[in-house]
Write a protein that holds these residues in place. Sequence first.
Motif, PDB file in Angstrom:
ATOM      1  N   MET A   1       0.834  -1.182   0.000  1.00 43.48           N
ATOM      2  CA  MET A   1       0.000   0.000   0.000  1.00 43.48           C
ATOM      3  C   MET A   1       0.878   1.244   0.000  1.00 43.48           C
ATOM      4  SD  MET A   1      -2.360   1.679   2.908  1.00 43.48           S
ATOM      5  CE  MET A   1      -0.887   2.325   3.610  1.00 43.48           C
ATOM      6  N   SER A   2       0.497   2.201  -0.786  1.00 40.75           N
ATOM      7  CA  SER A   2       1.216   3.462  -0.868  1.00 40.75           C
ATOM      8  C   SER A   2       0.622   4.451   0.138  1.00 40.75           C
ATOM      9  CB  SER A   2       1.093   4.015  -2.282  1.00 40.75           C
ATOM     10  OG  SER A   2       1.710   5.265  -2.357  1.00 40.75           O
ATOM     11  N   ASP A   3       1.476   5.310   0.675  1.00 41.94           N
ATOM     12  CA  ASP A   3       1.003   6.336   1.607  1.00 41.94           C
ATOM     13  C   ASP A   3       0.700   7.655   0.912  1.00 41.94           C
ATOM     14  OD1 ASP A   3       1.192   4.634   3.774  1.00 41.94           O
ATOM     15  OD2 ASP A   3       3.239   5.239   4.249  1.00 41.94           O
ATOM     16  N   VAL A   4       0.990   7.731  -0.385  1.00 42.93           N
ATOM     17  CA  VAL A   4       0.765   8.958  -1.134  1.00 42.93           C
ATOM     18  C   VAL A   4      -0.023   8.645  -2.404  1.00 42.93           C
ATOM     19  CG1 VAL A   4       2.842  10.103  -0.271  1.00 42.93           C
ATOM     20  CG2 VAL A   4       2.964   8.769  -2.364  1.00 42.93           C
ATOM     21  N   THR A  16       2.179  15.188  -5.885  1.00 46.65           N
ATOM     22  CA  THR A  16       2.028  14.039  -5.002  1.00 46.65           C
ATOM     23  C   THR A  16       1.286  14.511  -3.760  1.00 46.65           C
ATOM     24  OG1 THR A  16       4.118  13.121  -5.791  1.00 46.65           O
ATOM     25  CG2 THR A  16       3.264  12.250  -3.731  1.00 46.65           C
ATOM     26  N   ASP A  18       0.011  13.833   0.099  1.00 50.78           N
ATOM     27  CA  ASP A  18       0.267  13.085   1.325  1.00 50.78           C
ATOM     28  C   ASP A  18      -0.896  13.345   2.282  1.00 50.78           C
ATOM     29  OD1 ASP A  18       1.112  11.925   3.661  1.00 50.78           O
ATOM     30  OD2 ASP A  18       3.006  13.024   3.788  1.00 50.78           O
ATOM     31  N   GLN A 109      -4.546  -0.149  -6.220  1.00 51.53           N
ATOM     32  CA  GLN A 109      -3.615  -1.228  -5.913  1.00 51.53           C
ATOM     33  C   GLN A 109      -4.304  -2.580  -6.069  1.00 51.53           C
ATOM     34  OE1 GLN A 109      -1.456  -0.543  -2.346  1.00 51.53           O
ATOM     35  NE2 GLN A 109      -0.729  -2.637  -2.202  1.00 51.53           N
ATOM     36  N   THR A 160      -3.904   4.651  -5.810  1.00 51.73           N
ATOM     37  CA  THR A 160      -2.471   4.952  -5.796  1.00 51.73           C
ATOM     38  C   THR A 160      -2.125   6.143  -6.678  1.00 51.73           C
ATOM     39  OG1 THR A 160      -2.086   3.374  -7.588  1.00 51.73           O
ATOM     40  CG2 THR A 160      -1.833   2.550  -5.330  1.00 51.73           C
TER      41      THR A 160
END
Length: 169
Positions: A1-4, A16, A18, A109, A160
């Motif tokens: 998993m991406s945080d951004v 990007t 956040d 994702q 994502t």
Amino acid sequence: MSDVIVFKGAIAFPITLDPTVWVFDERKFDLKTYSGEDDSSLATQTKYLHGTGTQWDKELREGATLPSERKSLAEERKVLEGEYGIRLDPFITNAEPLPEVTHVRLHRQDQEAIILPLAEARRAILQFSKDGKPIKEDGPVYFYLPEVLLANEAPIKGITALEFITEQA
């Protein structure tokens, strides 16, 4: 998993996002009290700028207040327990989609991408906090259209990237 979340494609400024920092953003709102009011982007931005200007003037006159003096304990606890969202439109505006952009592809994702018209994506609300914590599972945000949020229907999860495209293909 991406945080951004990455903005890419036919835009002037790839950005990007956040979502973990949005808890400090004045534009956030409590999803538990969301009523579906249709704040236009301009009205929201004007309200935000007026509030910041008023605070600036106050601090010039009276001096800055310490963070511990700004919020009551109940307000701080609410942030730690709440479910918050933020509108997607200001971020799309900052990325400056090219004039020929008509759709946004939501890359997810381990799932198939979803394509939405640009106008629909501008209406979206991104939930970034659940029970006062950043969304980790299927996160970093849950993507809602206002009517989906009001109907308590399932959001789009696992985003994502948002890719700005010129046709629905």
